[in-house]
Design a protein around this motif. Structure first.
Motif, PDB file in Angstrom:
ATOM      1  N   ASP A 115       0.838  -1.206   0.000  1.00 46.59           N
ATOM      2  CA  ASP A 115       0.000   0.000   0.000  1.00 46.59           C
ATOM      3  C   ASP A 115       0.869   1.250   0.000  1.00 46.59           C
ATOM      4  OD1 ASP A 115      -2.368  -1.401  -0.043  1.00 46.59           O
ATOM      5  OD2 ASP A 115      -2.753  -1.209   2.101  1.00 46.59           O
ATOM      6  N   TYR A 116       1.949   1.202   0.766  1.00 47.90           N
ATOM      7  CA  TYR A 116       2.868   2.347   0.801  1.00 47.90           C
ATOM      8  C   TYR A 116       3.441   2.624  -0.591  1.00 47.90           C
ATOM      9  CZ  TYR A 116       7.291   4.751   1.098  1.00 47.90           C
ATOM     10  OH  TYR A 116       8.333   5.600   0.850  1.00 47.90           O
ATOM     11  N   LEU A 117       3.879   1.578  -1.297  1.00 46.11           N
ATOM     12  CA  LEU A 117       4.463   1.773  -2.629  1.00 46.11           C
ATOM     13  C   LEU A 117       3.435   2.358  -3.605  1.00 46.11           C
ATOM     14  CD1 LEU A 117       6.647  -1.454  -2.965  1.00 46.11           C
ATOM     15  CD2 LEU A 117       7.426   0.900  -2.538  1.00 46.11           C
ATOM     16  N   LEU A 118       2.197   1.905  -3.522  1.00 48.57           N
ATOM     17  CA  LEU A 118       1.142   2.464  -4.375  1.00 48.57           C
ATOM     18  C   LEU A 118       0.853   3.916  -3.988  1.00 48.57           C
ATOM     19  CD1 LEU A 118      -1.168  -0.667  -4.467  1.00 48.57           C
ATOM     20  CD2 LEU A 118       0.031   0.323  -6.433  1.00 48.57           C
ATOM     21  N   PHE A 119       0.763   4.177  -2.699  1.00 48.43           N
ATOM     22  CA  PHE A 119       0.558   5.526  -2.183  1.00 48.43           C
ATOM     23  C   PHE A 119       1.663   6.452  -2.689  1.00 48.43           C
ATOM     24  CE2 PHE A 119       1.294   8.724   1.140  1.00 48.43           C
ATOM     25  CZ  PHE A 119       0.019   9.230   1.343  1.00 48.43           C
ATOM     26  N   LYS A 120       2.887   5.972  -2.644  1.00 51.80           N
ATOM     27  CA  LYS A 120       4.035   6.759  -3.103  1.00 51.80           C
ATOM     28  C   LYS A 120       3.910   7.096  -4.593  1.00 51.80           C
ATOM     29  CE  LYS A 120       8.998   6.480  -3.546  1.00 51.80           C
ATOM     30  NZ  LYS A 120      10.120   5.558  -3.511  1.00 51.80           N
ATOM     31  N   GLN A 121       3.395   6.159  -5.391  1.00 56.14           N
ATOM     32  CA  GLN A 121       3.167   6.441  -6.823  1.00 56.14           C
ATOM     33  C   GLN A 121       2.171   7.587  -6.986  1.00 56.14           C
ATOM     34  OE1 GLN A 121       1.947   2.926  -8.993  1.00 56.14           O
ATOM     35  NE2 GLN A 121       3.648   1.719  -8.186  1.00 56.14           N
ATOM     36  N   ALA A 122       1.077   7.553  -6.217  1.00 58.42           N
ATOM     37  CA  ALA A 122       0.073   8.624  -6.278  1.00 58.42           C
ATOM     38  C   ALA A 122       0.691   9.938  -5.806  1.00 58.42           C
ATOM     39  CB  ALA A 122      -1.144   8.261  -5.429  1.00 58.42           C
ATOM     40  N   PHE A 123       1.495   9.886  -4.763  1.00 62.52           N
ATOM     41  CA  PHE A 123       2.189  11.071  -4.248  1.00 62.52           C
ATOM     42  C   PHE A 123       3.041  11.708  -5.352  1.00 62.52           C
ATOM     43  CE2 PHE A 123       6.208  12.713  -2.590  1.00 62.52           C
ATOM     44  CZ  PHE A 123       5.765  13.734  -1.775  1.00 62.52           C
ATOM     45  N   GLU A 124       3.797  10.899  -6.071  1.00 64.43           N
ATOM     46  CA  GLU A 124       4.664  11.414  -7.136  1.00 64.43           C
ATOM     47  C   GLU A 124       3.835  12.062  -8.245  1.00 64.43           C
ATOM     48  OE1 GLU A 124       7.929  11.762  -7.186  1.00 64.43           O
ATOM     49  OE2 GLU A 124       8.177  10.779  -5.238  1.00 64.43           O
ATOM     50  N   LEU A 125       2.712  11.457  -8.598  1.00 59.03           N
ATOM     51  CA  LEU A 125       1.833  12.040  -9.629  1.00 59.03           C
ATOM     52  C   LEU A 125       1.329  13.414  -9.193  1.00 59.03           C
ATOM     53  CD1 LEU A 125      -0.164   8.836 -10.632  1.00 59.03           C
ATOM     54  CD2 LEU A 125       1.394  10.125 -12.118  1.00 59.03           C
ATOM     55  N   ILE A 126       0.924  13.520  -7.937  1.00 61.84           N
ATOM     56  CA  ILE A 126       0.412  14.796  -7.432  1.00 61.84           C
ATOM     57  C   ILE A 126       1.543  15.818  -7.309  1.00 61.84           C
ATOM     58  CG2 ILE A 126      -0.616  15.924  -5.411  1.00 61.84           C
ATOM     59  CD1 ILE A 126      -2.360  13.388  -5.127  1.00 61.84           C
ATOM     60  N   LYS A 127       2.670  15.380  -6.792  1.00 61.25           N
ATOM     61  CA  LYS A 127       3.819  16.282  -6.646  1.00 61.25           C
ATOM     62  C   LYS A 127       4.209  16.885  -8.006  1.00 61.25           C
ATOM     63  CE  LYS A 127       8.122  15.029  -6.159  1.00 61.25           C
ATOM     64  NZ  LYS A 127       9.341  14.372  -5.778  1.00 61.25           N
ATOM     65  N   ASN A 128       4.101  16.081  -9.061  1.00 61.73           N
ATOM     66  CA  ASN A 128       4.451  16.529 -10.411  1.00 61.73           C
ATOM     67  C   ASN A 128       3.264  17.158 -11.146  1.00 61.73           C
ATOM     68  OD1 ASN A 128       7.099  15.615 -10.080  1.00 61.73           O
ATOM     69  ND2 ASN A 128       6.553  13.561 -10.748  1.00 61.73           N
ATOM     70  N   LYS A 129       2.159  17.381 -10.420  1.00 60.52           N
ATOM     71  CA  LYS A 129       0.951  18.035 -10.949  1.00 60.52           C
ATOM     72  C   LYS A 129       0.270  17.251 -12.076  1.00 60.52           C
ATOM     73  CE  LYS A 129       1.741  22.166  -8.784  1.00 60.52           C
ATOM     74  NZ  LYS A 129       1.430  22.031  -7.411  1.00 60.52           N
ATOM     75  N   GLU A 130       0.592  15.969 -12.195  1.00 60.57           N
ATOM     76  CA  GLU A 130      -0.030  15.146 -13.234  1.00 60.57           C
ATOM     77  C   GLU A 130      -1.499  14.871 -12.937  1.00 60.57           C
ATOM     78  OE1 GLU A 130       2.262  11.741 -14.716  1.00 60.57           O
ATOM     79  OE2 GLU A 130       3.991  12.576 -13.640  1.00 60.57           O
ATOM     80  N   HIS A 131      -1.893  14.973 -11.690  1.00 62.87           N
ATOM     81  CA  HIS A 131      -3.278  14.700 -11.288  1.00 62.87           C
ATOM     82  C   HIS A 131      -4.251  15.732 -11.854  1.00 62.87           C
ATOM     83  CE1 HIS A 131      -2.056  17.774  -8.487  1.00 62.87           C
ATOM     84  NE2 HIS A 131      -3.298  17.898  -8.027  1.00 62.87           N
ATOM     85  N   LEU A 132      -3.718  16.840 -12.366  1.00 61.72           N
ATOM     86  CA  LEU A 132      -4.571  17.899 -12.907  1.00 61.72           C
ATOM     87  C   LEU A 132      -5.105  17.576 -14.301  1.00 61.72           C
ATOM     88  CD1 LEU A 132      -2.466  20.951 -11.669  1.00 61.72           C
ATOM     89  CD2 LEU A 132      -4.500  19.937 -10.611  1.00 61.72           C
TER      90      LEU A 132
END
Length: 179
Positions: A115-132
């Motif tokens: 779960d942590y590794l998946l969470f970290k993937q989502a974190f990286e997407l948000i940090k890089n503004k890809e979630h927009l």
């Protein structure tokens, strides 16, 4: 030698209020949660709001332990929930970076590591503004489909044909420090 006084246990030994990093990781393995929240939001260009959260919930009698964990990380908030529960939560991207850095240095050893590794993937997407973007949002929904409680029925309806993200394989993880 401990001294017992009704409901409390006191120690005559000096103790530090600084937690061992391995203890924090072990405690998180048992009680922590890496959460990805996705909810409708009319103000967002994608129509959805994404909220990442690292959290540990306990009975209010154990609030002091949450205070120690908050002090250890130096970030987050503790709030009272319904009933007798309290919750330590970290939600800002800047503060979650501190949490991620900790678990990179002191890795989890249970299934929570996935779960942590998946969470970290989502974190990286948000940090890089890809979630927009819609594509980035779909990536995060795919990750959420593989973590914790999976997707709610309303998210499954909103994101048809989402393929859950591949769950990272977990190699044999050993306890490196018994704290």
């Amino acid at each position: 030698m401990p001294i017992v006084n009704k409901n409390k246990l006191f120690s005559t030994q000096r103790t530090s209020n600084k937690l061992d990093p391995n203890y924090v990781t072990g405690f998180t393995d048992g009680e922590g949660c890496f959460y990805i929240g996705i909810s409708p939001d009319n103000k967002s260009s994608s129509g959805f709001r994404i909220k990442l959260s690292f959290q540990i919930g306990l009975h209010e009698k154990d609030k002091e332990l949450l205070n120690l964990i908050k002090f250890y990380f130096g970030v987050g908030n503790i709030s009272k929930l319904a009933g007798d529960s309290v919750l330590y939560r970290v939600t800002s991207i800047e503060e979650l970076k501190i949490i991620i850095d900790h678990f990179e240095r002191y890795p989890l050893i249970t299934q929570k590591y996935k779960d942590y590794l998946l969470f970290k993937q989502a974190f990286e997407l948000i940090k890089n503004k890809e979630h927009l973007s819609i594509e980035g949002l779909r990536k995060i929904v795919s990750i959420k489909a593989s973590i914790n409680l999976k997707l709610s029925s309303s998210l499954m309806k909103a994101f048809l044909n989402i393929v859950p993200a591949i769950v990272p394989e977990m190699k044999d993880r050993k306890i490196l420090n018994y704290n």
